[in-house]
Scaffold this motif. Sequence first.
Motif, mmCIF file in Angstrom:
data_model
loop_
_atom_site.group_PDB
_atom_site.id
_atom_site.type_symbol
_atom_site.label_atom_id
_atom_site.label_comp_id
_atom_site.label_asym_id
_atom_site.label_seq_id
_atom_site.Cartn_x
_atom_site.Cartn_y
_atom_site.Cartn_z
ATOM 1 N N ALA A 30 -4.096 -0.235 7.093
ATOM 2 C CA ALA A 30 -2.970 -0.007 6.179
ATOM 3 C C ALA A 30 -3.231 1.214 5.306
ATOM 4 O O ALA A 30 -4.312 1.366 4.735
ATOM 5 C CB ALA A 30 -2.770 -1.241 5.306
ATOM 6 N N TYR A 34 -0.970 -4.367 2.344
ATOM 7 C CA TYR A 34 -0.332 -5.682 2.226
ATOM 8 C C TYR A 34 -1.328 -6.546 1.463
ATOM 9 O O TYR A 34 -2.482 -6.686 1.893
ATOM 10 C CB TYR A 34 -0.088 -6.213 3.641
ATOM 11 C CG TYR A 34 -0.191 -7.711 3.844
ATOM 12 C CD1 TYR A 34 0.611 -8.589 3.118
ATOM 13 C CD2 TYR A 34 -1.066 -8.227 4.800
ATOM 14 C CE1 TYR A 34 0.515 -9.964 3.338
ATOM 15 C CE2 TYR A 34 -1.162 -9.593 5.020
ATOM 16 C CZ TYR A 34 -0.372 -10.455 4.282
ATOM 17 O OH TYR A 34 -0.464 -11.805 4.503
ATOM 18 N N SER A 155 -1.409 -13.879 11.665
ATOM 19 C CA SER A 155 -1.989 -13.212 10.491
ATOM 20 C C SER A 155 -1.040 -12.103 10.066
ATOM 21 O O SER A 155 -0.423 -11.433 10.916
ATOM 22 C CB SER A 155 -3.382 -12.679 10.845
ATOM 23 O OG SER A 155 -3.521 -11.319 10.587
ATOM 24 N N GLY A 156 -0.889 -11.920 8.757
ATOM 25 C CA GLY A 156 0.101 -10.964 8.246
ATOM 26 C C GLY A 156 -0.058 -9.574 8.844
ATOM 27 O O GLY A 156 0.882 -8.999 9.401
ATOM 28 N N SER A 157 -1.278 -9.035 8.768
ATOM 29 C CA SER A 157 -1.463 -7.643 9.204
ATOM 30 C C SER A 157 -1.265 -7.483 10.722
ATOM 31 O O SER A 157 -1.107 -6.358 11.206
ATOM 32 C CB SER A 157 -2.830 -7.133 8.773
ATOM 33 O OG SER A 157 -3.823 -8.037 9.177
ATOM 34 N N ARG A 160 1.765 -5.493 12.194
ATOM 35 C CA ARG A 160 1.780 -4.025 12.391
ATOM 36 C C ARG A 160 0.969 -3.594 13.598
ATOM 37 O O ARG A 160 0.858 -2.397 13.846
ATOM 38 C CB ARG A 160 1.222 -3.332 11.131
ATOM 39 C CG ARG A 160 1.980 -3.626 9.831
ATOM 40 C CD ARG A 160 1.325 -2.853 8.674
ATOM 41 N NE ARG A 160 -0.092 -3.081 8.679
ATOM 42 C CZ ARG A 160 -0.794 -3.609 7.670
ATOM 43 N NH1 ARG A 160 -0.210 -3.921 6.534
ATOM 44 N NH2 ARG A 160 -2.088 -3.798 7.780
ATOM 45 N N SER A 208 -10.083 -12.763 4.120
ATOM 46 C CA SER A 208 -9.027 -12.051 3.401
ATOM 47 C C SER A 208 -7.921 -13.030 3.005
ATOM 48 O O SER A 208 -7.284 -12.882 1.970
ATOM 49 C CB SER A 208 -8.466 -10.905 4.242
ATOM 50 O OG SER A 208 -8.051 -11.388 5.491
ATOM 51 N N MET A 212 -6.850 -13.251 -0.811
ATOM 52 C CA MET A 212 -5.487 -12.870 -1.193
ATOM 53 C C MET A 212 -4.864 -13.976 -2.066
ATOM 54 O O MET A 212 -4.213 -13.709 -3.074
ATOM 55 C CB MET A 212 -4.652 -12.662 0.083
ATOM 56 C CG MET A 212 -3.381 -11.903 -0.135
ATOM 57 S SD MET A 212 -2.391 -11.745 1.369
ATOM 58 C CE MET A 212 -3.383 -10.760 2.443
ATOM 59 N N ASP A 299 -10.622 -2.121 3.297
ATOM 60 C CA ASP A 299 -9.890 -3.392 3.379
ATOM 61 C C ASP A 299 -10.763 -4.528 2.840
ATOM 62 O O ASP A 299 -11.619 -4.274 2.014
ATOM 63 C CB ASP A 299 -9.400 -3.605 4.812
ATOM 64 C CG ASP A 299 -8.312 -2.590 5.131
ATOM 65 O OD1 ASP A 299 -7.238 -2.704 4.535
ATOM 66 O OD2 ASP A 299 -8.553 -1.659 5.915
HETATM 67 O O1 PMV Z 1 -3.646 -10.185 7.672
HETATM 68 P P1 PMV Z 1 -4.738 -10.634 6.761
HETATM 69 O O2 PMV Z 1 -4.511 -11.981 6.210
HETATM 70 O O3 PMV Z 1 -6.093 -10.497 7.401
HETATM 71 O O4 PMV Z 1 -4.737 -9.657 5.472
HETATM 72 C C1 PMV Z 1 -5.378 -8.424 5.501
HETATM 73 C C2 PMV Z 1 -4.940 -7.532 4.410
HETATM 74 C C3 PMV Z 1 -5.653 -6.180 4.326
HETATM 75 O O5 PMV Z 1 -6.276 -5.852 5.545
HETATM 76 C C4 PMV Z 1 -6.741 -6.220 3.266
HETATM 77 C C5 PMV Z 1 -4.643 -5.110 3.948
HETATM 78 C C6 PMV Z 1 -3.675 -4.734 5.044
HETATM 79 O O6 PMV Z 1 -2.555 -4.331 4.702
HETATM 80 O O7 PMV Z 1 -4.028 -4.786 6.230
#
Ligand code: PMV
Length: 335
Positions: A30, A34, A155-157, A160, A208, A212, A299
Motif C-alpha cells: 500500500a 488501509y 483479508s482486507g489487503s 488489492r 496485523s 488493527m 507495513d
Molecule cells: O489485510 P490485513 O488484515 O493483513 O491488513 C494489512 C494492512 C497493512 O498491510 C498494514 C496496510 C495495507 O494497506 O496493506
Amino acid sequence: MQASDFVSSLGLCKDVVVHEATAFASANIALIKYWGKRNEALHLPTHGSVSLSLGPLGSTTKLSFDKELSNHEISINKRKLLPEDTSYQQINRYLNLFRPSENGSYRLISSNSVPTAAGLASSASGYAAAAKALNELHGWNLNTRELSILARLGSGSATRSLFSGFALWHAGTLADGRDCYAEDLKLQWPQLRWAVALLNDEPKAMSSRLAMKVCQETCGWFSRFVELSKGQLAQALEAIQDRAFARLGELMELSALSMHAAMMGSSPSILYWGADTVRVMQCVQHLRGQGMACYFTIDAGPNVKILYQQSQENELRYALENLDVKWLWVNPWQF
Ligand code: PMV
C-alpha cells in the motif's frame, strides 16, 4: 452481517466443474495504507487505499475438492498447517464460506515467493490466489471486481492483490460491502521500482488483524488518522496521474508513519520496528538529502520497502548494498 450471509446472498453455484485449479496473485504494497475497519466481519475499511504490486512476487495456489476428505487440508510453503494453527483456522473459515456440501473438503496447496507473515503481504496474495482458484474450480466466471470482493472476505489487503501495477480500493458505504472493491488504475508508470529490505522473515509477534483492532479501539487520535488518510489518498491519486514522483513518495512515507504513530499510540503500544528498520529509514532520508529520490514505507512488520525510479537504480544499489542487509529488487511491471 456475517461473511457467510453475504456469500449466501450471492447465490454462487456449489458445483465443482474442474478437477483442480491453480492461480497466481501478486503481493501488493500500500502506498496509502488501509488501517481500520467499518465492519470487522466483512473487512470493510474505514477509508480507501491505493497500492502498487510486487509483480512476480506473490502466491501460487492449487485447489481441489475431495469428497472423501472430512477437513480441509492446507499446506503453505510445503508445510501442512495443523488445525490448532491460527492461520489454519483463518483459511479454514474462508474455505467453509464456499464449501459445496457437508461431504468433502478442499485441498489447498500454496507457495509464496515472499516471506510468509513478515509484513510482506503474503496473506494478501494468498487469499487473492485462493479466490481466483475457487472461481475456476466452481466455474463462476466472476470478473476482477467481484473477485476482489471475495478475496476481501479472507483479508482486507487481498482486495488489492487481483491486479498488476496500481490498485485502488474503494471503501464504499453499503452495509454488505457490494461497493467495497478494488480496481486496476490502468495506469502505467514503468520507471517505478521497489527495493525490499528483508530484515526479519520470522512471523510477526502480533498479527496485523489484531494490531488493527487494538489500534482502532484504543488510539486516542484514530478518527483523526482516518480523516488524514482520506486526504492523503486523494492527493496520492493526483500525484500518480501527474507522475509526480516526489509528491507520491512524500505522501507514501507520511501514510506509513501516520499508521505506525497510531499503533504506537495504542494501548498496549504496538511497535513493529527493530533497530535495522530505523537504520534503513534513516539511510533513505540521508540519501534523499544527497539528492537521490527514494522513499520508504513499512507495513505490519519490521521490513522496509523503498520506492525509487529505475533511472537511479545503479546509484541506489551501490548505496544500499553497503548496509549489510538482504535486498530484493522488484519490478512491479514484470509478470
Ligand atoms: O489485510 P490485513 O488484515 O493483513 O491488513 C494489512 C494492512 C497493512 O498491510 C498494514 C496496510 C495495507 O494497506 O496493506
